[in-house]
Design a protein around this motif. Structure first.
Motif, PDB file in Angstrom:
ATOM      1  N   LEU A  19     -44.206  -4.503  10.586  1.00 44.01           N
ATOM      2  CA  LEU A  19     -45.194  -5.572  10.774  1.00 44.01           C
ATOM      3  C   LEU A  19     -45.434  -5.815  12.258  1.00 44.01           C
ATOM      4  O   LEU A  19     -46.559  -5.995  12.713  1.00 44.01           O
ATOM      5  N   VAL A  20     -44.326  -5.814  13.000  1.00 40.62           N
ATOM      6  CA  VAL A  20     -44.438  -6.034  14.442  1.00 40.62           C
ATOM      7  C   VAL A  20     -45.239  -4.890  15.069  1.00 40.62           C
ATOM      8  O   VAL A  20     -46.150  -5.097  15.872  1.00 40.62           O
ATOM      9  N   LEU A  34     -49.017  -9.231  24.222  1.00 39.69           N
ATOM     10  CA  LEU A  34     -47.606  -9.641  24.280  1.00 39.69           C
ATOM     11  C   LEU A  34     -47.313 -10.915  23.484  1.00 39.69           C
ATOM     12  O   LEU A  34     -46.402 -10.936  22.650  1.00 39.69           O
ATOM     13  N   ILE A  35     -48.078 -11.952  23.713  1.00 35.14           N
ATOM     14  CA  ILE A  35     -47.772 -13.226  23.050  1.00 35.14           C
ATOM     15  C   ILE A  35     -47.963 -13.100  21.534  1.00 35.14           C
ATOM     16  O   ILE A  35     -47.126 -13.540  20.746  1.00 35.14           O
ATOM     17  N   GLU A  36     -49.047 -12.436  21.148  1.00 34.49           N
ATOM     18  CA  GLU A  36     -49.280 -12.267  19.708  1.00 34.49           C
ATOM     19  C   GLU A  36     -48.148 -11.456  19.079  1.00 34.49           C
ATOM     20  O   GLU A  36     -47.690 -11.739  17.968  1.00 34.49           O
ATOM     21  N   THR A  37     -47.668 -10.458  19.820  1.00 33.82           N
ATOM     22  CA  THR A  37     -46.584  -9.628  19.289  1.00 33.82           C
ATOM     23  C   THR A  37     -45.296 -10.436  19.156  1.00 33.82           C
ATOM     24  O   THR A  37     -44.580 -10.329  18.150  1.00 33.82           O
ATOM     25  N   LEU A  38     -45.008 -11.265  20.145  1.00 37.89           N
ATOM     26  CA  LEU A  38     -43.794 -12.089  20.064  1.00 37.89           C
ATOM     27  C   LEU A  38     -43.900 -13.074  18.894  1.00 37.89           C
ATOM     28  O   LEU A  38     -42.911 -13.337  18.198  1.00 37.89           O
ATOM     29  N   HIS A  39     -45.100 -13.570  18.660  1.00 38.30           N
ATOM     30  CA  HIS A  39     -45.292 -14.430  17.485  1.00 38.30           C
ATOM     31  C   HIS A  39     -44.984 -13.648  16.217  1.00 38.30           C
ATOM     32  O   HIS A  39     -44.370 -14.157  15.281  1.00 38.30           O
ATOM     33  N   SER A  40     -45.440 -12.417  16.202  1.00 41.04           N
ATOM     34  CA  SER A  40     -45.237 -11.621  14.993  1.00 41.04           C
ATOM     35  C   SER A  40     -43.748 -11.330  14.784  1.00 41.04           C
ATOM     36  O   SER A  40     -43.250 -11.346  13.660  1.00 41.04           O
ATOM     37  N   VAL A  41     -42.989 -11.124  15.885  1.00 36.52           N
ATOM     38  CA  VAL A  41     -41.530 -10.939  15.758  1.00 36.52           C
ATOM     39  C   VAL A  41     -40.911 -12.225  15.209  1.00 36.52           C
ATOM     40  O   VAL A  41     -40.096 -12.203  14.269  1.00 36.52           O
ATOM     41  N   GLN A  42     -41.326 -13.347  15.762  1.00 37.34           N
ATOM     42  CA  GLN A  42     -40.706 -14.601  15.321  1.00 37.34           C
ATOM     43  C   GLN A  42     -41.070 -14.929  13.876  1.00 37.34           C
ATOM     44  O   GLN A  42     -40.241 -15.432  13.116  1.00 37.34           O
ATOM     45  N   ASP A  43     -42.330 -14.629  13.484  1.00 34.30           N
ATOM     46  CA  ASP A  43     -42.724 -14.871  12.092  1.00 34.30           C
ATOM     47  C   ASP A  43     -41.867 -14.026  11.149  1.00 34.30           C
ATOM     48  O   ASP A  43     -41.482 -14.465  10.073  1.00 34.30           O
ATOM     49  N   LEU A  76     -42.206 -22.756  21.886  1.00 38.81           N
ATOM     50  CA  LEU A  76     -42.287 -22.426  20.462  1.00 38.81           C
ATOM     51  C   LEU A  76     -41.555 -21.134  20.127  1.00 38.81           C
ATOM     52  O   LEU A  76     -41.332 -20.839  18.967  1.00 38.81           O
ATOM     53  N   PHE A  77     -41.134 -20.387  21.128  1.00 31.64           N
ATOM     54  CA  PHE A  77     -40.332 -19.197  20.826  1.00 31.64           C
ATOM     55  C   PHE A  77     -38.857 -19.570  20.800  1.00 31.64           C
ATOM     56  O   PHE A  77     -38.374 -20.323  21.647  1.00 31.64           O
ATOM     57  N   ARG A  78     -38.156 -19.027  19.801  1.00 35.60           N
ATOM     58  CA  ARG A  78     -36.714 -19.281  19.690  1.00 35.60           C
ATOM     59  C   ARG A  78     -35.959 -18.000  19.988  1.00 35.60           C
ATOM     60  O   ARG A  78     -36.312 -16.936  19.489  1.00 35.60           O
ATOM     61  N   LEU A  79     -34.910 -18.100  20.764  1.00 33.47           N
ATOM     62  CA  LEU A  79     -34.144 -16.901  21.114  1.00 33.47           C
ATOM     63  C   LEU A  79     -32.915 -16.727  20.239  1.00 33.47           C
ATOM     64  O   LEU A  79     -32.188 -15.761  20.365  1.00 33.47           O
ATOM     65  N   ALA A 123     -26.817 -24.266   7.514  1.00 37.93           N
ATOM     66  CA  ALA A 123     -26.448 -23.069   6.745  1.00 37.93           C
ATOM     67  C   ALA A 123     -27.619 -22.099   6.597  1.00 37.93           C
ATOM     68  O   ALA A 123     -27.433 -20.890   6.625  1.00 37.93           O
ATOM     69  N   LEU A 124     -28.824 -22.630   6.432  1.00 36.91           N
ATOM     70  CA  LEU A 124     -29.907 -21.749   6.008  1.00 36.91           C
ATOM     71  C   LEU A 124     -31.212 -22.075   6.720  1.00 36.91           C
ATOM     72  O   LEU A 124     -31.668 -23.217   6.706  1.00 36.91           O
ATOM     73  N   SER A 125     -31.821 -21.041   7.304  1.00 36.06           N
ATOM     74  CA  SER A 125     -33.182 -21.174   7.836  1.00 36.06           C
ATOM     75  C   SER A 125     -34.126 -20.478   6.865  1.00 36.06           C
ATOM     76  O   SER A 125     -33.871 -19.346   6.446  1.00 36.06           O
ATOM     77  N   VAL A 126     -35.205 -21.149   6.506  1.00 36.92           N
ATOM     78  CA  VAL A 126     -36.184 -20.572   5.584  1.00 36.92           C
ATOM     79  C   VAL A 126     -37.481 -20.305   6.344  1.00 36.92           C
ATOM     80  O   VAL A 126     -37.968 -21.161   7.085  1.00 36.92           O
ATOM     81  N   LEU A 127     -37.984 -19.101   6.154  1.00 35.32           N
ATOM     82  CA  LEU A 127     -39.227 -18.712   6.810  1.00 35.32           C
ATOM     83  C   LEU A 127     -40.131 -18.067   5.772  1.00 35.32           C
ATOM     84  O   LEU A 127     -39.668 -17.707   4.687  1.00 35.32           O
ATOM     85  N   THR A 128     -41.385 -17.905   6.119  1.00 34.54           N
ATOM     86  CA  THR A 128     -42.266 -17.136   5.250  1.00 34.54           C
ATOM     87  C   THR A 128     -42.919 -16.035   6.087  1.00 34.54           C
ATOM     88  O   THR A 128     -43.013 -16.145   7.305  1.00 34.54           O
ATOM     89  N   ALA A 129     -43.336 -14.973   5.413  1.00 39.95           N
ATOM     90  CA  ALA A 129     -44.016 -13.874   6.098  1.00 39.95           C
ATOM     91  C   ALA A 129     -45.173 -13.435   5.220  1.00 39.95           C
ATOM     92  O   ALA A 129     -45.145 -13.643   3.999  1.00 39.95           O
TER      93      ALA A 129
END
Ligand code: FES
Length: 180
Positions: A19-20, A34-43, A76-79, A123-129
């Motif tokens: 996806l990335v 670059l920024i769009e790609t980093l968003h895609s990694v984080q998503d 908004l980016f998390r490391l 305990a748990l992080s929930v994300l959607t893709a």
């Protein structure tokens, strides 16, 4: 004018890298992506780790320092992942039709967590893709980096419970020594 260098291999066979890569390809691997790609990694992964930053830097032919700079400048980016476990529920079309919404509802009801959030106990992080590349297994989720498909809500909840228990289970007692 930049020479077209060969693109680096995907860091692993985790389908989320595709996806990335698709985001970068869509932008012709231009550095303005670059920024769009980093968003895609984080998503896809929920956070940006060093592997991801290096991969993006090499793919877009951008200095690593610039990638780190952008990743750390924008709040908004998390490391780091927030939760001990991460569950990415695919809400792409195939998974949506097959009940991704029910999975999200089950997580919300059972763990009191919304997509994009982490449970209060960490305990748990929930994300959607939008698609994790396993449409044949819809509805699918990626739990701690592993794609699990054809998921019923009960199976997803059970899997998450098992992961948490496996982490917190006490170590087995040491074996008794044989008498001399
Ligand atoms: S839509 Fe869910 S894996 Fe493709």
């Amino acid at each position: 004018m930049s020479l077209h260098r060969p693109k680096p291999p995907l860091p692993s066979d985790d389908t989320r890298w595709k996806l990335v890569n698709a985001t970068m390809r869509r932008n012709g691997y231009a550095d303005h992506a670059l920024i769009e790609t980093l968003h895609s990694v984080q998503d896809a992964f929920g956070f940006l780790d060093e592997t991801a930053l290096r991969f993006v830097a090499a793919s877009l032919d951008v200095p690593l320092s610039k990638v780190f700079g952008v990743a750390t400048f924008y709040h908004l980016f998390r490391l780091k992942p927030k939760g001990r476990h991460t569950c990415v529920v695919c809400t792409g079309t195939a998974c949506y039709i097959k009940g991704a919404g029910v999975l999200v509802d089950a997580l919300r009801a059972h763990h009191q967590v919304e997509p994009g959030e982490t449970t209060a106990d960490g305990a748990l992080s929930v994300l959607t893709a939008r698609c994790v590349g396993a449409c044949g297994l819809a509805p699918a989720a990626v739990v701690d980096g592993e794609v699990v498909g054809k998921l019923a809500p009960e199976a997803l909840l059970e899997r998450l419970d098992q992961l948490e228990h496996a982490k917190t289970a006490p170590a087995p007692p040491p074996r008794a020594r044989a008498p001399a």
